[in-house]
Design a protein around this motif. Structure first.
Motif, PDB file in Angstrom:
ATOM      1  N   MET A  73       0.848  -1.175   0.000  1.00 25.14           N
ATOM      2  CA  MET A  73       0.000   0.000   0.000  1.00 25.14           C
ATOM      3  C   MET A  73       0.899   1.245   0.000  1.00 25.14           C
ATOM      4  N   ASP A  74       0.696   2.119  -0.980  1.00 25.63           N
ATOM      5  CA  ASP A  74       1.449   3.361  -1.068  1.00 25.63           C
ATOM      6  C   ASP A  74       0.781   4.406  -0.193  1.00 25.63           C
ATOM      7  N   VAL A  75       1.406   4.721   0.955  1.00 28.25           N
ATOM      8  CA  VAL A  75       0.850   5.686   1.899  1.00 28.25           C
ATOM      9  C   VAL A  75       1.254   7.092   1.468  1.00 28.25           C
ATOM     10  N   LEU A  76       0.249   7.961   1.302  1.00 24.74           N
ATOM     11  CA  LEU A  76       0.490   9.349   0.932  1.00 24.74           C
ATOM     12  C   LEU A  76       0.763  10.208   2.156  1.00 24.74           C
ATOM     13  N   MET A  77       0.026   9.903   3.259  1.00 28.54           N
ATOM     14  CA  MET A  77       0.145  10.696   4.479  1.00 28.54           C
ATOM     15  C   MET A  77      -0.502   9.926   5.622  1.00 28.54           C
ATOM     16  N   THR A  78      -0.004  10.156   6.842  1.00 26.60           N
ATOM     17  CA  THR A  78      -0.647   9.578   8.021  1.00 26.60           C
ATOM     18  C   THR A  78      -1.018  10.711   8.976  1.00 26.60           C
ATOM     19  N   LEU A  79      -2.156  10.530   9.635  1.00 26.74           N
ATOM     20  CA  LEU A  79      -2.641  11.487  10.626  1.00 26.74           C
ATOM     21  C   LEU A  79      -2.892  10.718  11.905  1.00 26.74           C
ATOM     22  N   GLY A  80      -2.172  11.078  12.968  1.00 27.01           N
ATOM     23  CA  GLY A  80      -2.293  10.370  14.237  1.00 27.01           C
ATOM     24  C   GLY A  80      -1.069   9.502  14.475  1.00 27.01           C
ATOM     25  N   ASP A  81      -1.098   8.773  15.587  1.00 30.69           N
ATOM     26  CA  ASP A  81      -0.007   7.871  15.906  1.00 30.69           C
ATOM     27  C   ASP A  81      -0.507   6.772  16.822  1.00 30.69           C
ATOM     28  N   ALA A  87      -2.282   3.678  18.272  1.00 29.64           N
ATOM     29  CA  ALA A  87      -3.510   2.958  17.933  1.00 29.64           C
ATOM     30  C   ALA A  87      -4.474   3.821  17.121  1.00 29.64           C
ATOM     31  N   GLN A  88      -4.350   5.124  17.241  1.00 25.07           N
ATOM     32  CA  GLN A  88      -5.250   6.027  16.530  1.00 25.07           C
ATOM     33  C   GLN A  88      -4.509   6.691  15.381  1.00 25.07           C
ATOM     34  N   VAL A  89      -4.585   6.076  14.214  1.00 27.07           N
ATOM     35  CA  VAL A  89      -3.918   6.622  13.042  1.00 27.07           C
ATOM     36  C   VAL A  89      -4.798   6.389  11.822  1.00 27.07           C
ATOM     37  N   PHE A  90      -4.828   7.381  10.946  1.00 25.39           N
ATOM     38  CA  PHE A  90      -5.538   7.232   9.682  1.00 25.39           C
ATOM     39  C   PHE A  90      -4.508   7.375   8.575  1.00 25.39           C
ATOM     40  N   ARG A  91      -4.525   6.424   7.649  1.00 24.95           N
ATOM     41  CA  ARG A  91      -3.576   6.427   6.538  1.00 24.95           C
ATOM     42  C   ARG A  91      -4.288   6.812   5.240  1.00 24.95           C
ATOM     43  N   PHE A  92      -3.832   7.895   4.633  1.00 30.78           N
ATOM     44  CA  PHE A  92      -4.302   8.270   3.303  1.00 30.78           C
ATOM     45  C   PHE A  92      -3.409   7.513   2.332  1.00 30.78           C
ATOM     46  N   ALA A  93      -4.000   6.649   1.502  1.00 30.15           N
ATOM     47  CA  ALA A  93      -3.208   5.806   0.621  1.00 30.15           C
ATOM     48  C   ALA A  93      -3.780   5.806  -0.793  1.00 30.15           C
ATOM     49  N   LEU A  97       1.065  14.707  12.000  1.00 31.91           N
ATOM     50  CA  LEU A  97       0.842  14.626  10.561  1.00 31.91           C
ATOM     51  C   LEU A  97       2.183  14.387   9.880  1.00 31.91           C
ATOM     52  N   THR A  98       2.261  13.284   9.116  1.00 28.44           N
ATOM     53  CA  THR A  98       3.502  12.893   8.458  1.00 28.44           C
ATOM     54  C   THR A  98       3.219  12.565   7.001  1.00 28.44           C
ATOM     55  N   THR A  99       4.044  13.075   6.099  1.00 24.82           N
ATOM     56  CA  THR A  99       3.873  12.779   4.679  1.00 24.82           C
ATOM     57  C   THR A  99       4.372  11.371   4.376  1.00 24.82           C
ATOM     58  N   LEU A 126       5.182  16.988   9.655  1.00 24.27           N
ATOM     59  CA  LEU A 126       4.615  18.333   9.593  1.00 24.27           C
ATOM     60  C   LEU A 126       4.198  18.859  10.958  1.00 24.27           C
ATOM     61  N   GLY A 127       4.341  18.062  12.004  1.00 27.71           N
ATOM     62  CA  GLY A 127       4.022  18.509  13.352  1.00 27.71           C
ATOM     63  C   GLY A 127       2.646  18.071  13.813  1.00 27.71           C
TER      64      GLY A 127
END
Length: 141
Positions: free
Chosen positions: A1-9, A11-17, A95-97, A103-104
């Protein structure tokens, strides 16, 4: 899965892929405060009073029948609602690309959803979303 960005860390994380909740655009608006003070017989004077707001808007499309299913919008809302469920204090999300740029810390300030294509059972075949994030600034004192 090519992850574009993740939000959270954790157990609580959403991956934009690419094959799930892919976003087509990301816009960022950062402000710097320079209020004007009117002066008699002269141009207004400006004074720097600090940095203003920093916001990111992510727009994308989810095709639930392709991959990821119908639960992706629900997962984004649950990430924003996490503090309401366990009674703990709300906390910002990291938020991480996909290319590793951190990104903080950010907070979810809005989530819009559109379902322009509906299937025969009433389930959406396409979901468009707009997620609005605001930078979280920790107190330094």
């Amino acid at each position: 899965m090519d992850v574009l960005m993740t939000l959270g860390d954790g157990a609580q994380v959403f991956r934009f892929a690419v094959d799930t909740a892919a976003y087509q655009s990301l816009s960022r608006r950062t402000e710097w405060r320079w209020p004007a003070q009117d002066r008699l017989w002269s141009e207004p004077a400006r004074q720097f009073t600090g940095r203003g707001t920093d916001e990111i808007t992510i727009e994308g499309v989810i095709l639930p029948a392709f991959r990821g299913g119908l639960q992706q919008m629900k997962a984004m809302r649950e990430l924003a609602d996490a503090a309401l469920k366990d009674g703990s204090a709300a906390r910002p999300l990291m938020l991480t690309t996909g290319y590793g740029d951190v990104l903080g810390e950010w907070v979810i300030t809005g989530l819009e959803e559109e379902q322009p294509v509906i299937g025969p059972s009433g389930a959406p075949l396409e979901q468009r979303f707009r997620l609005t994030l605001a930078a979280y600034a920790r107190d330094t004192a």
